[in-house]
Design an enzyme around this catalytic site. Structure first.
Site, PDB file in Angstrom:
ATOM      1  N   CYS A   1      -6.714  -0.664  -9.552  1.00  0.00           N
ATOM      2  CA  CYS A   1      -7.016  -1.973  -8.965  1.00  0.00           C
ATOM      3  C   CYS A   1      -8.347  -2.498  -9.535  1.00  0.00           C
ATOM      4  CB  CYS A   1      -7.026  -1.864  -7.443  1.00  0.00           C
ATOM      5  SG  CYS A   1      -7.276  -3.415  -6.567  1.00  0.00           S
TER       6      CYS A   1
ATOM      7  N   ASP B   1       3.908  -7.156  -8.134  1.00  0.00           N
ATOM      8  CA  ASP B   1       2.503  -7.321  -7.768  1.00  0.00           C
ATOM      9  C   ASP B   1       2.184  -8.807  -7.618  1.00  0.00           C
ATOM     10  OD1 ASP B   1      -0.298  -7.384  -7.615  1.00  0.00           O
ATOM     11  OD2 ASP B   1      -0.513  -5.637  -8.918  1.00  0.00           O
TER      12      ASP B   1
ATOM     13  N   HIS C   1       1.629  -3.950  -5.953  1.00  0.00           N
ATOM     14  CA  HIS C   1       0.269  -3.505  -6.212  1.00  0.00           C
ATOM     15  C   HIS C   1       0.038  -2.151  -5.548  1.00  0.00           C
ATOM     16  CE1 HIS C   1      -3.735  -4.369  -7.661  1.00  0.00           C
ATOM     17  NE2 HIS C   1      -4.244  -3.977  -6.506  1.00  0.00           N
TER      18      HIS C   1
END
Length: 299
Positions: A176, A232, A267
């Site tokens: 991330c 995502d 994600h």
């Protein structure tokens, strides 16, 4: 520079406005939190999928090293009694170096690496106590300069070299927020390979973040494997396409970089302690990541 055999000393730096007592309390709390427990913002933990890697056979625990007069805390893990180890820098999500990142270090250590996860927000604050993600972003994450991060990663490599690591065999991986950092650090010439897990690729330039991965893609000095989720919502696939196009015009390392997009994943699909975890994608990504490091001299 302190070995991670010595976990007793305090962090010595104070924040602007800290009293001596406040500074001591903050330092003790931050040190105690490194690699222990999960950040408040991610609770409750998905205990049924959270992976717990034991530390048997490892030397693992908090570390610290000095960069520009500041003692950077972190977590490190390595096979006990071994030297000349390949090195992997493990870069945190926005939640800092909590249990998931420490466990990832132990996973690499079990494979024979010296894995180091520096707490890259340490100057700005402790992310672990925040329960509100937008407030965490506003108070800490948006105040972290890329230049500070790059210097702290240089310091982590210096620490590794002094503590049993072979930095001629160094790589970097991150998740991330840390995935974006992987791309940036791969352009510095300090590592041999990178693996970026769902890191942001584009963005507006600012004083603290003057460039984003797409801006430096063509100048990569180490090949990067990008592992991304097809679902995502925060990283549209058209930005992956933009990054691929930029890489194709660049250095040999840029051209050697590669992407894998998992159509079923969103994600944070590697984050086994969160509902976002997708085991099939996480397992495949891990296998690809370790193979990528081996293929590129980080082994």
């Amino acid at each position: 520079m302190t070995s991670f055999d010595d976990n007793r000393s305090e962090f010595d730096s104070l924040r602007p406005g800290d009293s001596t007592e406040q500074g001591a309390t903050r330092r003790t709390a931050l040190k105690a939190a490194i690699g222990v427990g999960y950040a408040a913002a991610v609770l409750p933990v998905a205990a049924q999928t959270a992976i717990a890697t034991p530390a048997d056979g490892l030397k693992a625990g908090p570390i610290k090293y000095t960069v520009n007069g500041f003692e950077v805390p972190g977590y490190a893990a390595a096979p006990a009694g071994k030297t000349g180890l390949p090195v992997v820098l493990v870069i945190q999500e926005i939640f800092g170096v909590h249990e998931y990142i420490a466990d990832t270090c132990r996973r690499f250590a079990k494979l024979g690496y010296l894995a180091i996860a520096p707490e890259l927000y340490a100057r700005q604050g402790d992310p672990r106590g925040y329960t509100d993600i937008p407030k965490l972003q506003a108070d800490i994450v948006t105040k972290v300069p890329d230049a500070q991060v790059m210097a702290d990663l240089d310091g982590a490599l210096a620490y590794a070299k002094a503590n049993g690591g072979d930095t001629s065999k160094a790589g970097i991986t991150g998740f991330c927020w840390g995935g974006r950092i992987v791309w940036l650090y791969a352009a510095t010439g300090k590592v041999k390979a990178g693996v970026a897990w769902y890191g942001r690729l584009v963005g507006q330039a600012s004083e603290l973040q003057p460039k984003h991965p797409v801006d430096i893609a063509a100048s990569l000095q180490a090949p990067v494997l990008g592992l991304y989720g097809g679902k995502d919502q925060g990283i549209p696939l058209d930005t992956v396409d933009k990054m691929k196009a930029a890489l194709a015009t660049g250095t040999p390392a840029a051209k050697a970089s590669s992407f894998v997009v998992y159509p079923e994943a969103g994600h944070a699909f590697h984050a086994d302690y969160r509902p976002s975890y997708v085991k099939s994608a996480a397992d495949d990504g891990w296998q690809r990541a370790t193979a990528w490091f081996k293929a590129n001299g980080v082994a």
